[in-house]
Scaffold this motif. Structure first.
Motif, PDB file in Angstrom:
ATOM      1  N   PRO A  57       0.923  -1.479   0.385  1.00  8.04           N
ATOM      2  CA  PRO A  57      -0.338   0.237  -0.525  1.00  8.04           C
ATOM      3  C   PRO A  57       0.594   1.163   0.036  1.00  8.04           C
ATOM      4  N   GLY A  58       0.506   2.570  -0.358  1.00  8.76           N
ATOM      5  CA  GLY A  58       0.948   3.803  -0.471  1.00  8.76           C
ATOM      6  C   GLY A  58       1.461   4.053   0.812  1.00  8.76           C
ATOM      7  N   ARG A  59       0.545   3.939   1.596  1.00  4.40           N
ATOM      8  CA  ARG A  59       0.575   3.903   3.440  1.00  4.40           C
ATOM      9  C   ARG A  59       0.159   3.305   3.683  1.00  4.40           C
ATOM     10  N   ILE A  60       1.904   2.847   4.197  1.00  3.73           N
ATOM     11  CA  ILE A  60       2.059   1.469   5.238  1.00  3.73           C
ATOM     12  C   ILE A  60       1.489   2.050   7.047  1.00  3.73           C
ATOM     13  N   GLU A  61       0.634   2.003   7.394  1.00  2.00           N
ATOM     14  CA  GLU A  61      -0.123   1.484   8.983  1.00  2.00           C
ATOM     15  C   GLU A  61       0.924   0.990   9.967  1.00  2.00           C
ATOM     16  N   ARG A  62       1.318   1.701  10.873  1.00  2.00           N
ATOM     17  CA  ARG A  62       1.999   0.879  11.896  1.00  2.00           C
ATOM     18  C   ARG A  62       0.925   0.892  13.394  1.00  2.00           C
ATOM     19  N   GLU A  63       1.572  -0.225  14.219  1.00  2.00           N
ATOM     20  CA  GLU A  63       0.594  -0.193  15.406  1.00  2.00           C
ATOM     21  C   GLU A  63       1.393  -0.295  16.715  1.00  2.00           C
ATOM     22  N   THR A  64       1.598  -0.688  17.796  1.00  2.00           N
ATOM     23  CA  THR A  64       2.157  -1.508  17.928  1.00  2.00           C
ATOM     24  C   THR A  64       1.945  -2.618  18.758  1.00  2.00           C
TER      25      THR A  64
END
Length: 86
Positions: A57-64
């Protein structure tokens, strides 16, 4: 879960309440802000096409998250998720 493997091989027979507590604890952990990064963005961008056959994806979302979640990292009474190494 046998002590010699972290793999859940059988139903742990947890109540719905215990599963809900674990989900809440993991949701809380996911909201913690950190600058630490386990998997670098470049590796993610390379892995999507290699393993999934699609572009990342163009934007890679992260979470802990908790990379070694197992019973030794869970407390009994308050259902706390912890990491003894850090």
């Amino acid at each position: 879960m046998p002590p010699h493997t972290p793999v859940l091989l059988a139903d742990p027979h947890l109540t719905d309440g215990r599963w809900a507590d674990l989900h809440r604890a993991l949701d809380h952990l996911a909201g913690v802000q950190t600058e630490r990064e386990t998997v670098q963005t470049l590796r993610i961008r390379r892995s999507f096409p290699l393993f999934l056959g699609i572009d990342a994806p163009g934007r890679i979302e992260r979470e802990t998250g908790h990379g070694d979640l197992h019973r030794a990292n869970l407390t009994h009474a308050s259902r706390t998720v912890m990491d003894r190494e850090r």
